[in-house]
Motif scaffolding. Sequence first.
Motif, PDB file in Angstrom:
ATOM      1  N   LYS A   2       0.854  -1.172   0.000  1.00 21.61           N
ATOM      2  CA  LYS A   2       0.000   0.000   0.000  1.00 21.61           C
ATOM      3  C   LYS A   2       0.891   1.222   0.000  1.00 21.61           C
ATOM      4  CE  LYS A   2      -3.238  -2.987   0.389  1.00 21.61           C
ATOM      5  NZ  LYS A   2      -2.507  -4.203   0.550  1.00 21.61           N
ATOM      6  N   PRO A  36      -7.721   3.175  -2.091  1.00 18.95           N
ATOM      7  CA  PRO A  36      -6.442   2.523  -1.802  1.00 18.95           C
ATOM      8  C   PRO A  36      -6.553   1.022  -2.003  1.00 18.95           C
ATOM      9  CG  PRO A  36      -7.540   3.113   0.237  1.00 18.95           C
ATOM     10  CD  PRO A  36      -8.353   3.724  -0.878  1.00 18.95           C
ATOM     11  N   SER A  37      -5.408   0.367  -2.123  1.00 17.81           N
ATOM     12  CA  SER A  37      -5.414  -1.065  -2.409  1.00 17.81           C
ATOM     13  C   SER A  37      -6.144  -1.871  -1.357  1.00 17.81           C
ATOM     14  CB  SER A  37      -3.976  -1.569  -2.539  1.00 17.81           C
ATOM     15  OG  SER A  37      -3.331  -0.938  -3.616  1.00 17.81           O
ATOM     16  N   SER A  42      -9.068   8.059   0.110  1.00 21.37           N
ATOM     17  CA  SER A  42      -8.777   7.824  -1.293  1.00 21.37           C
ATOM     18  C   SER A  42      -7.494   8.531  -1.699  1.00 21.37           C
ATOM     19  CB  SER A  42      -9.939   8.342  -2.151  1.00 21.37           C
ATOM     20  OG  SER A  42     -11.101   7.568  -1.941  1.00 21.37           O
ATOM     21  N   ALA A  67      -2.375   1.194  -6.712  1.00 23.16           N
ATOM     22  CA  ALA A  67      -3.789   0.861  -6.555  1.00 23.16           C
ATOM     23  C   ALA A  67      -4.172  -0.141  -7.657  1.00 23.16           C
ATOM     24  CB  ALA A  67      -4.658   2.120  -6.645  1.00 23.16           C
ATOM     25  N   ASP A 118      -3.112  -5.409  -8.521  1.00 25.51           N
ATOM     26  CA  ASP A 118      -2.561  -4.187  -7.927  1.00 25.51           C
ATOM     27  C   ASP A 118      -1.248  -3.897  -8.628  1.00 25.51           C
ATOM     28  OD1 ASP A 118      -2.014  -2.045  -6.289  1.00 25.51           O
ATOM     29  OD2 ASP A 118      -1.363  -3.246  -4.594  1.00 25.51           O
TER      30      ASP A 118
END
Length: 426
Positions: free
Chosen positions: A4, A66-67, A73, A130, A178
């Motif tokens: 992330k 986000p992942s 966001s 992301a 991702d």
Amino acid sequence: MKLKQLTITFLTFCVAAFSGIKAASAASFSVIADGLYSPGGLSFSPDGNLYVTEAGIGGSGGCVPPSSGQGDSLCYGKSGAVTKIENGKTERILTGLPSLALPDGTGAAGPRDIKFDAQGKPYILIGYGANPTFRDRNLGNTDLGKIIAPDFNTNSWKSVADLGNYELANNPDGGDVDSNPLGFLIDGNKLVAVDAGANDLLSVNTDGRNLQSITAFSKDVLTNPVFPPSGTPSNEPAQVPSEGEVVRSQFASQAVPSSVAKGPDGAYYISQFTGFPFPENGAKIYRVGADGKPTVYADGFTQLTDLEFDTKGNLYALQYANQSAWKGDFDGSVIKIAPDGTRTTLLSGDGLESPSALTIGADGAVYVTNRGDRPGDGQVLRIENIKSVPEPNSAFGVLAIAAFGVGCLHKKRAIKPPINGAVALK
């Protein structure tokens, strides 16, 4: 779960498990650039000048989740840049590059690495961080998750390869979709890159043809992992055990490759940041030879962000933090690994904080991007006056060559907004 917000000639090999030697060292550094916005990769051009990427602070454009699917966001802007360092002066020579960041400007994805080919042509790697599904849908036509070829004279660039789209179409590791490319190198007519979100190593011709995955990195199964206490700020809130919850004795953590370097043997060496919960001494350096299979070259590191070989075959490894990032201590380290496996810590802490990348200059000094997760406070350091005295250390495993963002964990701070699409140096 992926990373992330927060990168052939065959020689004889042997596996050696032995009592390693670690050296205590005394080094000093000077700050040669300051006021950078989430600096990433850095590289010397053939003309001898040093160039560094800045991921920027995102902007007020479209946003993507986000992942992890939790938290703020990530929003788009054109605040990414490339800065040239020449004769002690800094100048932004490329501005308006794509940037994606949290609302406070931290956790930025944007320009992450820069390299020059033998003719002096530059290439830049743009991160993302992301699910690529949301990129074009929410942000429009951007170059996030791509490798680009810039023209510094016209402040323009063209896309060479779309690594994010490759992950979307192929997903080599078979996990969550991702993409977050972090580091790359130029090997002849090929660009070889690591995607920390996709957990793979890719190659593409410099003309954009033959984009393909070389290998994917498997998850690490951690035994009795140490998790943050309940309520600790985390970029993986769903993974933090709640109060009273029985902690799992085994936990599958993402590999998260962060950078790639080419060794004297012609193989690729890949640093591992590791995924949540970022186990201390759990990061590895992988070797990928002609067969495309990753093997462990060295282990026992913590949150590696970059690798670089010098002309003598020494490998320099950069630790983002010496402790699990969620502990809030971001003192990092520069560690030299000699061809015989001897490790020397050149610098640890003492001003080295959340470093993101390094390179070796023609002068033999080590140059590091410091405070890589702090927009407006990033630096480039020149480490010099390195002296070391070997001392005994605990054993570690090493495969020796024969004959040779976590920015959301910081306190939020006010960020000066970009001016005319670019951020201004202090």
